[in-house]
Design an enzyme around this catalytic site. Structure first.
Site, short mmCIF file in Angstrom:
data_model
loop_
_atom_site.label_atom_id
_atom_site.label_comp_id
_atom_site.label_asym_id
_atom_site.label_seq_id
_atom_site.Cartn_x
_atom_site.Cartn_y
_atom_site.Cartn_z
N SER A 163 0.84 -1.19 -0.04
CA SER A 163 -0.02 -0.21 0.04
C SER A 163 0.81 1.30 -0.16
O SER A 163 2.17 1.15 0.50
CB SER A 163 -0.99 -0.12 1.31
OG SER A 163 -1.53 1.28 1.47
N TYR B 35 -1.74 -0.81 10.33
CA TYR B 35 -1.67 -1.02 8.93
C TYR B 35 -0.42 -0.64 8.25
O TYR B 35 0.00 -1.36 7.41
CB TYR B 35 -3.10 -0.24 8.41
CG TYR B 35 -3.20 -0.52 7.15
CD1 TYR B 35 -3.99 -1.62 6.65
CD2 TYR B 35 -2.95 0.32 6.03
CE1 TYR B 35 -4.33 -2.00 5.38
CE2 TYR B 35 -2.99 -0.04 4.71
CZ TYR B 35 -3.94 -1.25 4.28
OH TYR B 35 -4.00 -1.52 2.99
#
Length: 245
Positions: free
Chosen positions: A140, A153
């Site tokens: 990401s 995350y």
């Protein structure tokens, strides 16, 4: 048992929803045999209803027994595996505010987002070595930039980028390992504003095909010189300097 399969066989974790679903649909439409695994059984059945060419098998990527069963089934049915897409993740980037963040919440995100891709890759090694196949990990842009309260995350996605080049060194030259870092991808076809699109250098928010096209390049073409790399697919947003006006 003899097999005479000429298509690529590709395993996609977390393939029933979101970006994973888009990857499965795209690769299946390119005449690959696509196997999606996901913990969400209802979403998996809907995936197959939408595209009967896709195989769906329920599995928890943190459960080694589930993974062993899946790999044994792939070996039995197809006798080969050409590509692995480690996409499964707890996708919400926001964790509990840092001063209240429980360690068990942190650990669960680490287990699903970072440890599981290693476990799945381990389970697939013999098949991927035999086919000189490819692993593509989904990271990401959160590996490169953050908002408040995204520690868990962001840490896992940064870990995926590092895991990718470590695996590439360990597994080359038989297996290529790369990762893709999506930016804003409209995986659910939400209605977006013009400002949503125009803030991107590309002039639009991304879609799942933007990610799947790169995965197809890395798995289904003779791109044997590409390994250990992180492909940032974000419409240029990580290159755009933004200040509060």
């Amino acid at each position: 048992m003899s097999h005479s399969i000429t298509q690529n066989v590709i395993l996609v974790t977390g393939g029933a929803k979101g970006i994973g679903k888009g990857i499965c649909q795209y690769l299946s439409n390119k005449n690959n045999i696509v196997i999606a695994i996901d913990i969400d059984i209802d979403a998996g059945h809907q995936l197959v209803a939408d595209n009967p060419k896709i195989r769906f098998w329920p599995a928890d990527v943190t459960n080694k027994n589930d993974l062993t069963t899946i790999i044994n089934e792939i070996t039995l049915q197809f006798g080969q595996l050409n590509g692995l897409v480690n996409n499964a993740a707890i996708a919400n980037p926001y964790n509990t505010p840092l001063d209240l963040l429980p360690i068990d919440e942190w650990q669960r995100i680490i287990d699903v987002n970072l440890t599981a891709p290693l476990m799945v890759t381990q389970q697939c090694l013999s098949l991927l070595k035999a086919s000189h196949g490819s692993v593509v990990n989904i990271a990401s842009t959160r590996a490169l930039q953050s908002e408040a309260n995204t520690e868990a995350y962001s840490a896992t996605k940064g870990g995926i980028v590092s895991l990718t080049h470590a695996l590439a060194v360990s597994l080359g030259p038989e297996i290529k390992v790369n990762c893709v870092s999506p930016g804003w991808i409209n995986a659910t076809n939400d209605i977006l504003s013009q400002s949503d699109h125009q803030q991107h250098i590309s002039g639009r928010v991304g879609n799942t095909d933007d990610i799947a096209e790169v995965i197809e390049l890395l798995i289904c073409t003779q791109s044997g010189f590409i390994t250990g790399q992180n492909f940032v697919i974000d419409g240029g947003m990580t290159k755009k300097m933004i200040y509060t006006e």
